[in-house]
Scaffold this motif. Structure first.
Motif, mmCIF file in Angstrom:
data_model
loop_
_atom_site.group_PDB
_atom_site.id
_atom_site.type_symbol
_atom_site.label_atom_id
_atom_site.label_comp_id
_atom_site.label_asym_id
_atom_site.label_seq_id
_atom_site.Cartn_x
_atom_site.Cartn_y
_atom_site.Cartn_z
ATOM 1 N N ILE A 1 -6.992 1.768 -1.941
ATOM 2 C CA ILE A 1 -5.604 1.292 -2.083
ATOM 3 C C ILE A 1 -5.499 -0.173 -1.690
ATOM 4 C CG2 ILE A 1 -3.215 1.643 -1.360
ATOM 5 C CD1 ILE A 1 -3.901 4.555 -0.798
ATOM 6 N N ASN A 2 -6.131 -0.544 -0.588
ATOM 7 C CA ASN A 2 -6.126 -1.947 -0.172
ATOM 8 C C ASN A 2 -6.873 -2.821 -1.175
ATOM 9 O OD1 ASN A 2 -4.623 -1.737 2.233
ATOM 10 N ND2 ASN A 2 -6.416 -0.998 3.351
ATOM 11 N N LYS B 1 -8.732 7.009 -0.275
ATOM 12 C CA LYS B 1 -8.024 6.376 0.840
ATOM 13 C C LYS B 1 -8.998 5.956 1.927
ATOM 14 C CE LYS B 1 -3.791 9.100 0.112
ATOM 15 N NZ LYS B 1 -2.906 10.158 0.668
ATOM 16 N N THR C 1 0.831 -1.214 0.000
ATOM 17 C CA THR C 1 0.000 0.000 0.000
ATOM 18 C C THR C 1 0.865 1.263 0.000
ATOM 19 O OG1 THR C 1 -0.194 -0.121 2.418
ATOM 20 C CG2 THR C 1 -1.958 -1.122 1.120
ATOM 21 N N SER D 1 -4.601 -3.405 -4.039
ATOM 22 C CA SER D 1 -3.546 -4.324 -3.610
ATOM 23 C C SER D 1 -4.036 -5.768 -3.645
ATOM 24 C CB SER D 1 -3.072 -3.963 -2.191
ATOM 25 O OG SER D 1 -2.048 -4.836 -1.780
#
Length: 275
Positions: A221-222, A216, A197, A225
């Motif tokens: 972002i996670n 965010k 991240t 990922s």
């Protein structure tokens, strides 16, 4: 061509070549198995026509993006990450994301195979020992070599590998990134894997499309990922290693590991680069 004629490459300059002459020029190059040597670098022979076309015709734009890696350092993974970051506003529903059904190599084509124009450079490199082991798995599983593990290792050490020598490839981009940090972002595979991240944010900022506060907060972002994780990529119709750091210990003998360490130390001496 008779045996008395000069080599093809001696009587015709590269910039004079026409596409129908590429085959003759490529056949005149030094070879080693599936590789051809050109300008001191070993390329897969199957991409040489694209390499020649790129050198002669490719013109990048200031706003374009280039992704550069040596083979088997996490190329497919980084392609997935870059595609997901750059195109995130076009694919808001991750349940219908193109990466769920498409190989990253289709979504982010190769320059030498597809002449895809990009400019800003994101570069990924990896520990040479894990890189070699990953390369070996790839070559054997895709029937790209008839050499033994030991023979392939010796060639890798000599620089005879796809787009090799490996150390020269990494050093050239690392040095350029030090001089042009606004143009070239160098990422270390092991760090990207440990803190995905953190580095996804870094990549997005470098590409000029940073994650917003709202993205965010929503955990985008996670989500990206996880979408680009090895668990997901391994389900696609393509061969993937698990990308585990330190896996080389299960394959390399102490002598092999020491030899690669020695080459690495010698190549990187005084550069400041560390694997």
């Amino acid at each position: 061509m008779s045996t008395l004629d000069p080599p093809f490459s001696d009587h015709l300059q590269e910039d004079e070549l026409t596409p129908d002459q590429y085959g003759d020029f490529i056949s005149s190059l030094p070879t080693a198995g599936f590789l051809s040597q050109y300008c001191g670098v070993w390329f897969p022979t199957r991409v040489m026509q694209g390499v020649l076309s790129l050198k002669k015709h490719f013109q990048a734009h200031e706003t374009d993006i280039l992704m550069m890696t040596p083979p088997k350092v996490g190329t497919t993974w980084l392609k997935a990450i870059l595609f997901a970051i750059v195109n995130r506003k076009h694919h808001l529903d991750l349940q219908k994301h193109p990466l769920l059904t498409n190989n990253p190599h289709i979504l982010v084509p190769y320059l030498d195979l597809h002449l895809y124009n990009k400019k800003e450079i994101v570069y990924l490199y990896r520990n040479p020992k894990d890189t070699f082991v990953s390369l070996w798995h790839f070559l054997k599983n895709n029937e790209r070599t008839t050499n033994s593990f030991e023979e392939t290792f010796d060639k890798f050490c000599q620089g005879v590998s796809n787009f090799g020598p490996y150390w020269d490839h990494v050093l050239s981009y690392w040095k350029e990134s030090s001089e042009k940090p606004q143009r070239i972002l160098c990422l270390r595979y092991e760090e990207l894997k440990q803190q995905p991240t953190t580095h996804l944010k870094r990549i997005a900022e470098f590409l000029g499309c940073p994650f917003s506060k709202e993205e965010k907060t929503k955990g985008l972002i996670n989500d990206i990922s996880r979408l680009c994780s090895f668990d997901h990529l391994s389900k696609l119709e393509y061969f993937f290693c698990q990308g585990n750091s330190g896996d080389w210990m299960n394959y390399l003998t102490p002598y092999m590991a020491e030899k690669l360490d020695h080459i690495t130390e010698e190549k990187l001496l005084g550069t400041g680069l560390k694997f």
